[in-house]
Enzyme design. Structure first.
Site, short mmCIF file in Angstrom:
data_model
loop_
_atom_site.label_atom_id
_atom_site.label_comp_id
_atom_site.label_asym_id
_atom_site.label_seq_id
_atom_site.Cartn_x
_atom_site.Cartn_y
_atom_site.Cartn_z
CE1 TYR A 160 -4.09 1.92 0.42
CE2 TYR A 160 -2.82 3.18 2.01
CZ TYR A 160 -3.94 3.04 1.21
OH TYR A 160 -4.90 4.01 1.22
CE LYS A 164 -3.98 4.40 -2.22
NZ LYS A 164 -5.00 4.83 -3.22
#
Length: 265
Positions: A160, A164
């Site tokens: 993640y 991101k």
């Protein structure tokens, strides 16, 4: 906050619920015709049907942002139906399940691959499909939903964090490349946001075992998660005609998370 988006068409990914639904509804409330896209077409269609009405009617399409050919076909059909796309919000994404939160040497490879495919490559592929329509108009707004974890990493979520962080710099790169075509590209980096998915995640057995809720709130200076509307307000600002000289910016909406440590040591 009210802005004038009359005559504009906005395509929002992951618009059936959560942050995406709030952003789509907020754009509609400010005059835009919205194309609600989501893997769950039934919920997307319901969202489009129950949104603030517009003269030509909002649209709903199934879209799997992990499937490049499906993206291309859906964007082509949506643009042909609506006649134009002025605003793109790349919101669709997934998070790391509590049970998958492990150090990188134990992190599930399947989770890594899935998250990069959806959270980063999905942004690239949807943008790639929409940009030619904006280039032909010599105008457009692209808003990419990143995360505070793309700015300040957290342990045990390597996929993640990487995805991101990729969205953050992809946003900046796109802004440089597309500025000559009148296309503004910005991002939003939400902190903890009280979506239904967030509530489910924070309340599952593993999260309760790790006391994640209290630990998260202890790191937020405002001491609470954001509402989805607070994130949507940021997207509305970046979509507004008044924001015509902002591009390449990533706006944290995080209750002070990235300002520094809220806890005493």
């Amino acid at each position: 906050m009210q802005v004038g988006l009359q005559g504009k068409v906005a395509l929002v990914t992951g618009a059936a619920q959560g942050i995406g639904r709030s952003i789509a509804d907020t754009l509609a409330q400010n005059g835009a015709r919205v194309i609600y896209t989501d893997l769950d077409i039934d919920r997307a269609a319901d969202a489009a049907r129950t949104s603030v009405p517009c003269e030509k009617g909002h649209l709903a399409f199934a879209m799997d942002v992990s499937d490049g050919r499906h993206i291309d076909a859906t964007v082509a059909e949506a643009a042909a139906t609506a006649g134009r796309i002025d605003i793109l919000v790349n919101n669709a994404g997934i998070g790391v399940r509590a049970a998958d939160r492990k150090t990188i040497d134990e992190f599930p490879i399947e989770t890594w691959d899935e998250m990069l495919r959806i959270d980063l490559t999905g942004v690239f592929r949807v943008s790639r499909a929409v940009i030619p329509h904006m280039k032909s108009q010599r105008s457009g707004r692209i808003i990419n939903i990143a995360s505070v974890l793309g700015l300040v990493p957290m342990r045990l979520q390597s996929s993640y964090v990487a995805a991101k962080a990729g969205v953050v710099n992809l946003t900046r790169s796109m802004a440089i490349e597309l500025a000559p075509h009148g296309i503004l590209v910005n991002g939003i980096a939400p902190g903890s946001t009280a979506t239904e998915g967030w509530k489910h995640w924070i309340g599952d057995a593993k999260s309760e075992e790790l006391d994640l809720h209290a630990r998260l709130l202890s790191h937020i200076p405002l001491g609470r998660p954001a509402s989805t509307q607070e994130i949507a307000n940021g997207a509305l600002f970046l979509a507004a005609p008044e924001s015509s000289y902002i591009t390449g910016h990533v706006l944290p909406i995080d209750g002070g998370w990235t300002a520094g440590f809220a806890r005493d040591f």
